[in-house]
Design a protein around this motif. Sequence first.
Motif, PDB file in Angstrom:
ATOM      1  N   ALA A  95       0.627   0.468  23.838  1.00  0.00           N
ATOM      2  CA  ALA A  95       1.136   0.851  22.518  1.00  0.00           C
ATOM      3  C   ALA A  95       1.557  -0.389  21.749  1.00  0.00           C
ATOM      4  N   LEU A  96       1.338  -0.319  20.450  1.00  0.00           N
ATOM      5  CA  LEU A  96       1.768  -1.393  19.548  1.00  0.00           C
ATOM      6  C   LEU A  96       2.060  -0.720  18.222  1.00  0.00           C
ATOM      7  N   VAL A  97       3.313  -0.740  17.803  1.00  0.00           N
ATOM      8  CA  VAL A  97       3.656  -0.063  16.549  1.00  0.00           C
ATOM      9  C   VAL A  97       4.484  -0.981  15.669  1.00  0.00           C
ATOM     10  N   GLY A  98       4.193  -0.916  14.381  1.00  0.00           N
ATOM     11  CA  GLY A  98       4.892  -1.741  13.409  1.00  0.00           C
ATOM     12  C   GLY A  98       4.091  -1.787  12.132  1.00  0.00           C
ATOM     13  N   PRO A  99       4.401  -2.644  11.211  1.00  0.00           N
ATOM     14  CA  PRO A  99       5.541  -3.554  11.262  1.00  0.00           C
ATOM     15  C   PRO A  99       6.840  -2.795  11.046  1.00  0.00           C
TER      16      PRO A  99
ATOM     17  N   ASN B 200       1.611   5.801  17.396  1.00  0.00           N
ATOM     18  CA  ASN B 200       1.851   4.376  17.131  1.00  0.00           C
ATOM     19  C   ASN B 200       1.661   4.019  15.662  1.00  0.00           C
ATOM     20  N   LEU B 202       3.618   3.964  12.103  1.00  0.00           N
ATOM     21  CA  LEU B 202       4.887   4.108  11.389  1.00  0.00           C
ATOM     22  C   LEU B 202       4.594   4.174   9.889  1.00  0.00           C
ATOM     23  N   ARG B 205       5.855   1.826   6.728  1.00  0.00           N
ATOM     24  CA  ARG B 205       5.737   0.391   7.014  1.00  0.00           C
ATOM     25  C   ARG B 205       4.285  -0.037   7.234  1.00  0.00           C
TER      26      ARG B 205
END
Lengths: 292, 484
Positions: A95-99, B200, B202, B205
């Motif tokens: 998982a990788l979530v952002g910014p 995953n 958001l 943003r």
Amino acid sequence: MCWFHELVAALFEIVRREDFSDVTYLLEIFHPRLAKAAKPGQFVIVMEHDRGERIPLTLADFDPERGTVTLVIQAVGKTTKEMQARCPVGTSLHALVGPMGNPSGIGDARKVVCVGGGLGVAPVYPQARAYKQSGAYVIGVIGFRSKELMFWEDRFRSVCDEFIVCTDDGSEGIKGVVTAGIEQALAQHSDIDEVVAIGPPIMMKFCAETTRPHGIRTVVSLNPVMVDGTGMCGGCRVKVGDQVKFACVDGPEFDAHAVDFDDLMARLRRFAASETAALERWQESCRVARGG
Amino acid sequence: MQEQDPKVRATNFAEVACGYTLEDALREAERCLFCPDEPCIRGCPVEIDIPDFISKITEKNLRGAYETITDTNLLPAICGRVCPQESQCEGVCVVGNTLEPVAIGRLERFVGDLAIADGWESVPYVEPSGFRVAVVGSGPAGMACAADMAKAGCDVTVYEAFHEAGGVLKYGIPDFRLPNAVIDAEIEKLRQLGVTFECNTLVGRLFTVEELLTELGYHAVFIGTGAGAPSFMGIPGESLAGVLSANELLTRCNLMHARDFPEYDTPLQAGTRVAVVGAGNTAMDAMRVCLRLGAATVNCVYRRTRNEAPARAEELHHAEEEGIGFNWLTSPVEILGDEDNNVRAIRCQRMELGEPDESGRRRPLPVPDSEFEIDIDMVVYAIGTNANPILGQTSSLRLEQRGYIVTDESLATSIAGVWAGGDIVTGAATVIEAMGAGRKAAKEMKSYLGLRDTDVVYLPERAGSAGKRFGIDLQEHNYARVTA
């Protein structure tokens, strides 16, 4: 299906990796939409595998052209050591979530000191670059324990008008910590508008004390323990002035002169016992796997 | 209904209520009077045709019962478990005037579980409408909205910031009350309807709400981001290690599996003597989780009495059975720590009830000189939540003072093409109310897109309705073909 869905489906692949030392490594991850959206000062949350923990990491770089984001990670605990061992180029993160978080307010400061201590050199670099691009005079100050641990010196230097290197053992630049570099900059320039300092909490605390008598606006980026990164768990609450803020949605950057660093450092130790146990257990399992 | 023994279940995370057998369900269904007034339907936020599904159970037409429920509620296995039935359908049941009301929730759960176990699908034939709909948040409001829009032929994408879909159902409600397998099964049903889940992600943003409509080309957007931001009291000692929000405790335990540490990496330093502040469903969940994590004593601290406690009756009852200590009319004033920054005790004061406040409940007032300490090593706050701030920070959506999204009565927000519903509009409420809001917004979104419900048969227009088809003005050229 639109282009975006196809790209997200590409699953956070690691496209480049660089090892700066035994403990510090860089991962460049393919995520075009994130690379496009990211701004200096923001962070991401990463999970290496489906039983992993969610760890917040401040973005060290992002390149919309290449469609990648860059993280610089220090292998200190079980999760970061495991990532160091299990994340070569071609693998993917779970998982990788952002910014996440508010972008740095790259304001109209004309002369700025950007301070990076150790691993903090990575996240402060995009800010130095943004200030440079906005036309500010940028003084870079980086600090490491010794010369062997240094990374990104050339890269950082290329976006600075002045550059000061500090090492604890004096193997490069000034012998001393980054506050010595800040003192030097302050002595030579009376018109510094802002200081941005990123590094270990104790370093940021002393940076704040260094600039406080001069009344110079000082910004620090906090990285407390958090779970979701969206304002939901409240684990990342920090004391800023007389208020309690959530670093994930109210920060991660705050006025250094108002942050209660002792509170931050105490809260960072919340899970110390579990963290030590997890690391020891993992290292033991590695030894068993190697047949040692 | 069979339940696990309180002593046994307080040590495991398996479901407390074991569910009906067919015999149990038939016996319970026979208790329904099928009264002509049907108050239960009006008591249900989504107006399930309760007498109809119960009558189908009595006929052993269980598939039919399932179809009746899913006409209005796509998630019976979830709602049967977590709805506050005593203040909804069962609260107005005529049988309840003299006896125990018909256990509508348990019957609903029975039918929902059977559907999951037997793999029933009720995937209708859907004529693609060509419209694309984005749903922000994969909790109950978003799931309900996504289901209705998918059934209307829309290409629906649900965005979720966590790495798994389900929202509060997944991170908040523990397994012993709502097993994750049930949520995953219900989400799988949405996938079969054609809904895409993007975890995953958001929103706000990674891209803004406005960008969903412009750059990403969605025709309509629904926001169901919930009210997840936890409240603290602001008393001394709250930053000690061992003081945390119920959200943090539950998320670590449920979603991140901290209860299986170190098999899973997320830690949770479980207390041995715990105080939980608050007496809602989240507080009950937090207390019972602490018990299952091995706490020797768990104390509820609540400033009003048991009568005002907002928790579902069954949860309160289960918590009492499991040995939670309740300190009614008690309010914390300070959390005390030791030299290592750990919690040592909580200092509380006694309260008494005064005049009713704006919520209609009697306002608790402190009793002078009534302070006392409880020795504990962990404090969990479950005193309510606030609006999630991220969409407010990143869009031009109009918010009210406390940060909730402002909508009109049709749940439309200040941005054309964007609707919102659930806790992010109303403040913390129930799963079924959030689902009701998701469905209501879906109805409005369909109307905005010029879609008519596929389950409604439209009569050909009579003469004199030139320029109209299916009752829709042809000027309004976005209409879908209705297939019978």
